[in-house]
Scaffold this motif. Structure first.
Motif, PDB file in Angstrom:
ATOM      1  N   UNK A  52       0.841  -1.204   0.000  1.00 52.29           N
ATOM      2  CA  UNK A  52       0.000   0.000   0.000  1.00 52.29           C
ATOM      3  C   UNK A  52       0.875   1.253   0.000  1.00 52.29           C
ATOM      4  N   UNK A  53       1.934   1.236   0.820  1.00 56.03           N
ATOM      5  CA  UNK A  53       2.815   2.405   0.907  1.00 56.03           C
ATOM      6  C   UNK A  53       3.504   2.672  -0.434  1.00 56.03           C
TER       7      UNK A  53
ATOM      8  N   UNK B  49       0.056   6.162   3.566  1.00 53.69           N
ATOM      9  CA  UNK B  49      -1.006   5.833   2.607  1.00 53.69           C
ATOM     10  C   UNK B  49      -1.758   7.067   2.112  1.00 53.69           C
ATOM     11  N   UNK B  50      -1.369   8.257   2.536  1.00 49.36           N
ATOM     12  CA  UNK B  50      -2.091   9.469   2.139  1.00 49.36           C
ATOM     13  C   UNK B  50      -2.210   9.628   0.626  1.00 49.36           C
ATOM     14  N   UNK B  51      -1.217   9.144  -0.097  1.00 47.24           N
ATOM     15  CA  UNK B  51      -1.267   9.256  -1.553  1.00 47.24           C
ATOM     16  C   UNK B  51      -2.465   8.545  -2.155  1.00 47.24           C
ATOM     17  N   UNK B  52      -2.930   7.476  -1.488  1.00 44.19           N
ATOM     18  CA  UNK B  52      -4.099   6.740  -1.980  1.00 44.19           C
ATOM     19  C   UNK B  52      -5.362   7.588  -1.893  1.00 44.19           C
TER      20      UNK B  52
ATOM     21  N   UNK C 110     -13.948  14.116  -2.467  1.00 47.97           N
ATOM     22  CA  UNK C 110     -13.494  13.444  -1.253  1.00 47.97           C
ATOM     23  C   UNK C 110     -13.052  12.035  -1.591  1.00 47.97           C
ATOM     24  N   UNK C 111     -12.174  11.492  -0.757  1.00 50.19           N
ATOM     25  CA  UNK C 111     -11.773  10.087  -0.853  1.00 50.19           C
ATOM     26  C   UNK C 111     -11.688   9.549   0.559  1.00 50.19           C
ATOM     27  N   UNK C 112     -12.239   8.360   0.771  1.00 46.69           N
ATOM     28  CA  UNK C 112     -12.313   7.829   2.133  1.00 46.69           C
ATOM     29  C   UNK C 112     -11.682   6.452   2.199  1.00 46.69           C
ATOM     30  N   UNK C 113     -10.875   6.250   3.238  1.00 43.23           N
ATOM     31  CA  UNK C 113     -10.331   4.931   3.487  1.00 43.23           C
ATOM     32  C   UNK C 113     -11.441   3.990   3.880  1.00 43.23           C
ATOM     33  N   UNK C 114     -11.403   2.763   3.348  1.00 42.96           N
ATOM     34  CA  UNK C 114     -12.430   1.773   3.652  1.00 42.96           C
ATOM     35  C   UNK C 114     -11.773   0.463   4.057  1.00 42.96           C
ATOM     36  N   UNK C 115     -12.264  -0.092   5.159  1.00 37.94           N
ATOM     37  CA  UNK C 115     -11.739  -1.376   5.649  1.00 37.94           C
ATOM     38  C   UNK C 115     -12.557  -2.549   5.135  1.00 37.94           C
ATOM     39  N   UNK C 116     -13.508  -2.285   4.259  1.00 40.10           N
ATOM     40  CA  UNK C 116     -14.419  -3.349   3.804  1.00 40.10           C
ATOM     41  C   UNK C 116     -14.388  -3.512   2.288  1.00 40.10           C
ATOM     42  N   UNK C 117     -13.229  -3.253   1.679  1.00 40.75           N
ATOM     43  CA  UNK C 117     -13.047  -3.492   0.244  1.00 40.75           C
ATOM     44  C   UNK C 117     -12.309  -4.822   0.051  1.00 40.75           C
ATOM     45  N   UNK C 118     -12.433  -5.434  -1.132  1.00 41.80           N
ATOM     46  CA  UNK C 118     -11.726  -6.706  -1.362  1.00 41.80           C
ATOM     47  C   UNK C 118     -10.226  -6.625  -1.095  1.00 41.80           C
TER      48      UNK C 118
ATOM     49  N   UNK D 120     -11.527   3.924  -0.980  1.00 40.59           N
ATOM     50  CA  UNK D 120     -10.154   3.468  -1.185  1.00 40.59           C
ATOM     51  C   UNK D 120      -9.844   2.335  -0.209  1.00 40.59           C
ATOM     52  N   UNK D 121      -9.398   1.214  -0.733  1.00 37.81           N
ATOM     53  CA  UNK D 121      -8.974   0.097   0.123  1.00 37.81           C
ATOM     54  C   UNK D 121      -7.666   0.461   0.810  1.00 37.81           C
ATOM     55  N   UNK D 122      -7.645   0.353   2.137  1.00 39.64           N
ATOM     56  CA  UNK D 122      -6.435   0.717   2.887  1.00 39.64           C
ATOM     57  C   UNK D 122      -6.026  -0.410   3.825  1.00 39.64           C
TER      58      UNK D 122
END
Length: 402
Positions: free
Chosen positions: A66-67, A219-222, A234-242, A321-323
């Protein structure tokens, strides 16, 4: 040179078996591997393809991937840009310390700075700031943070704000708050975002995150690439993506699914967002300036109000965004509060303020308003299997539990 397979095998072998957020050397390992990946995997899409084949790799190796993707996206952005990072501190007096000073010490202020500086190194047009907002902490987290800034050479790009000062000054972002007790994180985040957004230069992104190290700021670049590179608001980190990477302790999964099912009945406008509560969200600065004024919610459900206001301003303007997210459970201030029921009651008010009445929402609003802590505990300890056994991504379409 080693083949891709040999390199990945080497990193899999070297990766620490378990993750400990208090260990700075694990952070350093992930950044070092990410830098090697950037040198080695140069073909477009190569990192992403590799990641799809490594879903069972050690967590720190997946974080490194991710980084690497995040830094590559940052380095691809043309022109100047600015990132403002905001987070609230409340009873963070232990995690602010080093591991040597306290068993829960993450030294998170210094390490967040290191993470941002690593990410932006070699991006000549990039600038950043960090705003730490004391949410009325009885343990003086804001004062401790300022002492760390002064004594550890963190630099003049990190500032400490106090929500009490905003209340005393009648700051627009603090309207509706008479004391810091009226805020549980939301009031402080909105104040910090408002201060950050006063800098109205072009290509400015305002990010809010959690105080702890759950989400690596490398991970800010994501998050910023969809806004600066593809025009999202807007872009939001999500813990529920594949492709999300999640380490979470505790048995809150069924309760979390129930919460998602219920809020989607109240606020269907936010479909297809699933993870509203991940503390890693970015907004274009001019959007941030507008959505933090005159808000209903200053507590833990504030994320949902900000997302709703963003979508009502322009539909389909939020990128998921998957993080990688690693739970910092040891000293968590939200675990002890278990705020699901108060959040749902707040969401009833938010739904009533912003959305046209509909029969489904009204029925669930009446149910939620009727619940007390005892009846909520009964419900959340016996979540209907139709909800508990489904993935939250299905809850936009599945609505059979009435």
């Amino acid at each position: 040179p080693m083949s891709s397979e040999s390199l990945m095998e080497r990193w899999r072998t070297e990766a620490p078996a378990s993750v400990d957020l208090t260990l700075a050397e694990q952070d350093q390992w992930a950044r070092t591997v990410a830098a090697e990946m950037l040198e080695r995997f140069t073909e477009p899409g190569e990192l992403e393809r590799l990641e799809r084949g490594e879903t069972d790799a050690p967590v720190l190796l997946r974080l490194a991937m991710k980084l690497a993707q995040s830094r590559r996206r940052v380095l691809s952005l043309p022109g100047d840009f600015r990132i403002s990072v905001v987070f609230a501190v409340y009873k963070e007096h232990n995690r602010l310390r080093t591991r040597e000073e306290h068993p829960h010490g993450e030294d998170f202020l210094v390490r967040k700075v290191e993470q941002i500086e690593w990410l932006l190194r070699g991006a000549p047009g990039a600038s950043w700031e960090m705003l730490v907002v004391d949410d009325g902490c009885p343990a003086n987290s804001g004062v401790i943070a300022q002492d760390i800034i002064d004594s550890r050479g963190v630099g003049d790009r990190v500032k400490v704000l106090f929500l009490q000062d905003a209340i005393d000054a009648g700051h627009p972002a603090a309207v509706g708050i008479t004391t810091t007790a009226d805020s549980q994180k939301g009031g402080s985040i909105e104040y910090g975002m408002s201060v950050a957004a006063e800098d109205d230069r072009r290509n400015h992104v305002v990010v809010f995150t959690d105080a702890d190290l759950s989400t690596h700021l490398g991970q800010l670049g994501l998050l910023i690439e969809p806004i600066l590179g593809r025009g999202y608001d807007a872009a939001i980190g999500s813990r529920r993506e594949p492709m999300s990477v999640v380490i979470k302790s505790g048995a809150r999964n069924a309760r979390g699914k129930l919460f998602i099912y219920l809020w989607k009945r109240l606020i269907p406008t936010l479909s297809p967002i699933i993870d509203t509560q991940c503390g890693f969200k970015a907004f274009r600065a001019d959007v941030a300036a507008g959505i933090v004024r005159d808000t209903v919610e200053k507590r833990f459900a504030f994320d949902i109000e900000l997302l709703l206001r963003t979508v009502l301003g322009r539909s389909d303007s939020i990128e998921r965004v998957a993080i990688a997210w690693i739970d910092s459970e040891a000293a968590s201030t939200t675990t002890e509060l278990q705020p699901y029921l108060p959040m749902l009651k707040s969401l009833v008010r938010i739904s009533e303020k912003y959305l046209s009445p509909n029969r489904t929402a009204a029925g669930f609003a009446a149910l939620i308003d009727s619940l007390d802590e005892e009846s909520w505990a009964r419900l959340s300890n016996d979540v209907p299997p139709e909800i508990a056994d489904r993935e939250p991504i299905e809850f936009d379409d599945y609505d059979e539990v009435t």
